[in-house]
Design a protein around this motif. Sequence first.
Motif, PDB file in Angstrom:
ATOM      1  N   GLU A 176      -8.721   1.572   3.462  1.00  0.00           N
ATOM      2  CA  GLU A 176      -9.713   2.106   4.392  1.00  0.00           C
ATOM      3  C   GLU A 176     -10.055   3.565   4.126  1.00  0.00           C
ATOM      4  OE1 GLU A 176      -8.267   1.264   8.356  1.00  0.00           O
ATOM      5  OE2 GLU A 176      -9.221  -0.706   8.293  1.00  0.00           O
ATOM      6  N   SER A 177      -9.167   4.287   3.465  1.00  0.00           N
ATOM      7  CA  SER A 177      -9.400   5.709   3.236  1.00  0.00           C
ATOM      8  C   SER A 177      -8.716   6.147   1.947  1.00  0.00           C
ATOM      9  CB  SER A 177      -8.849   6.514   4.418  1.00  0.00           C
ATOM     10  OG  SER A 177      -8.946   7.891   4.179  1.00  0.00           O
ATOM     11  N   ILE A 178      -9.433   6.937   1.146  1.00  0.00           N
ATOM     12  CA  ILE A 178      -8.860   7.539  -0.060  1.00  0.00           C
ATOM     13  C   ILE A 178      -9.251   9.010  -0.067  1.00  0.00           C
ATOM     14  CG2 ILE A 178      -8.872   7.622  -2.579  1.00  0.00           C
ATOM     15  CD1 ILE A 178      -9.470   4.643  -2.604  1.00  0.00           C
ATOM     16  N   GLU A 179      -8.244   9.869  -0.124  1.00  0.00           N
ATOM     17  CA  GLU A 179      -8.465  11.305  -0.270  1.00  0.00           C
ATOM     18  C   GLU A 179      -7.656  11.776  -1.465  1.00  0.00           C
ATOM     19  OE1 GLU A 179      -8.674  13.638   3.606  1.00  0.00           O
ATOM     20  OE2 GLU A 179      -7.501  11.861   4.170  1.00  0.00           O
ATOM     21  N   LEU A 180      -8.338  12.275  -2.475  1.00  0.00           N
ATOM     22  CA  LEU A 180      -7.696  12.785  -3.685  1.00  0.00           C
ATOM     23  C   LEU A 180      -8.232  14.197  -3.901  1.00  0.00           C
ATOM     24  CD1 LEU A 180      -8.194   9.626  -5.909  1.00  0.00           C
ATOM     25  CD2 LEU A 180      -6.163  10.258  -4.614  1.00  0.00           C
ATOM     26  N   LYS A 181      -7.460  15.168  -3.499  1.00  0.00           N
ATOM     27  CA  LYS A 181      -7.951  16.551  -3.515  1.00  0.00           C
ATOM     28  C   LYS A 181      -7.158  17.416  -4.481  1.00  0.00           C
ATOM     29  CE  LYS A 181      -9.825  16.387   1.121  1.00  0.00           C
ATOM     30  NZ  LYS A 181      -9.965  17.050   2.400  1.00  0.00           N
ATOM     31  N   GLY A 182      -7.892  18.051  -5.403  1.00  0.00           N
ATOM     32  CA  GLY A 182      -7.309  19.043  -6.292  1.00  0.00           C
ATOM     33  C   GLY A 182      -6.243  18.531  -7.227  1.00  0.00           C
ATOM     34  N   LEU A 183      -6.379  17.311  -7.726  1.00  0.00           N
ATOM     35  CA  LEU A 183      -5.314  16.684  -8.519  1.00  0.00           C
ATOM     36  C   LEU A 183      -5.587  16.662 -10.022  1.00  0.00           C
ATOM     37  CD1 LEU A 183      -4.541  13.692  -6.146  1.00  0.00           C
ATOM     38  CD2 LEU A 183      -3.321  15.862  -6.353  1.00  0.00           C
TER      39      LEU A 183
ATOM     40  N   VAL B 185      -3.838   7.792   0.852  1.00  0.00           N
ATOM     41  CA  VAL B 185      -4.500   6.491   0.862  1.00  0.00           C
ATOM     42  C   VAL B 185      -4.024   5.752   2.104  1.00  0.00           C
ATOM     43  CG1 VAL B 185      -4.822   4.297  -0.344  1.00  0.00           C
ATOM     44  CG2 VAL B 185      -4.627   6.421  -1.653  1.00  0.00           C
ATOM     45  N   THR B 186      -4.979   5.291   2.907  1.00  0.00           N
ATOM     46  CA  THR B 186      -4.653   4.576   4.127  1.00  0.00           C
ATOM     47  C   THR B 186      -5.126   3.135   3.995  1.00  0.00           C
ATOM     48  OG1 THR B 186      -4.993   6.598   5.388  1.00  0.00           O
ATOM     49  CG2 THR B 186      -4.965   4.542   6.625  1.00  0.00           C
ATOM     50  N   CYS B 187      -4.251   2.214   4.354  1.00  0.00           N
ATOM     51  CA  CYS B 187      -4.580   0.794   4.283  1.00  0.00           C
ATOM     52  C   CYS B 187      -4.381   0.136   5.640  1.00  0.00           C
ATOM     53  CB  CYS B 187      -3.677   0.086   3.271  1.00  0.00           C
ATOM     54  SG  CYS B 187      -3.850   0.687   1.594  1.00  0.00           S
TER      55      CYS B 187
ATOM     56  N   CYS C 204       0.855  -1.186   0.000  1.00  0.00           N
ATOM     57  CA  CYS C 204       0.000   0.000   0.000  1.00  0.00           C
ATOM     58  C   CYS C 204       0.891   1.237   0.000  1.00  0.00           C
ATOM     59  CB  CYS C 204      -0.930  -0.028   1.205  1.00  0.00           C
ATOM     60  SG  CYS C 204      -2.293   1.125   1.055  1.00  0.00           S
ATOM     61  N   THR C 205       1.889   1.239  -0.865  1.00  0.00           N
ATOM     62  CA  THR C 205       2.810   2.370  -0.951  1.00  0.00           C
ATOM     63  C   THR C 205       2.698   3.016  -2.320  1.00  0.00           C
ATOM     64  OG1 THR C 205       4.600   0.949  -1.737  1.00  0.00           O
ATOM     65  CG2 THR C 205       4.439   1.277   0.641  1.00  0.00           C
TER      66      THR C 205
END
Length: 133
Positions: free
Chosen positions: A55-62, A40-42, A25-26
Amino acid sequence: MKTLRIISSKLNNTHWKLGQSPTSCTGFNYTIEEKKYSNVTCNCTFNASTICHVESIELKGLDLNGTLPKEFGDLRHLRVLHLHSLFGNRIFGSIPDEINNISTLEELVLESNQLGGHLPSSLEKLTNLRRLV
């Protein structure tokens, strides 16, 4: 990792550095500037640490664009999905029904994208959902 590759491709995400390891998860976390980042958190504690669940995906302003991939529904341990657009994402179309497969989902933030259509009635099945923006 296969699901993340598909999602990355469908959103034209050139930022993720996807490795070959199916359990790694890297290569997902980086910051361009304060409001432009990927996180991204696994949880990799499953099956003697040989399986990771996102468990978490944050994709902001990409500067992501495309329709919201139905493959997010395959991430059955996802708790947080933020695809905030204030500074650059242009995700369009509608919210796919497959999102209701993520029974663990607590936050779904799609703010300021170019989504249209009705909210799927299947969202009511997300009993853990406490934030929808």
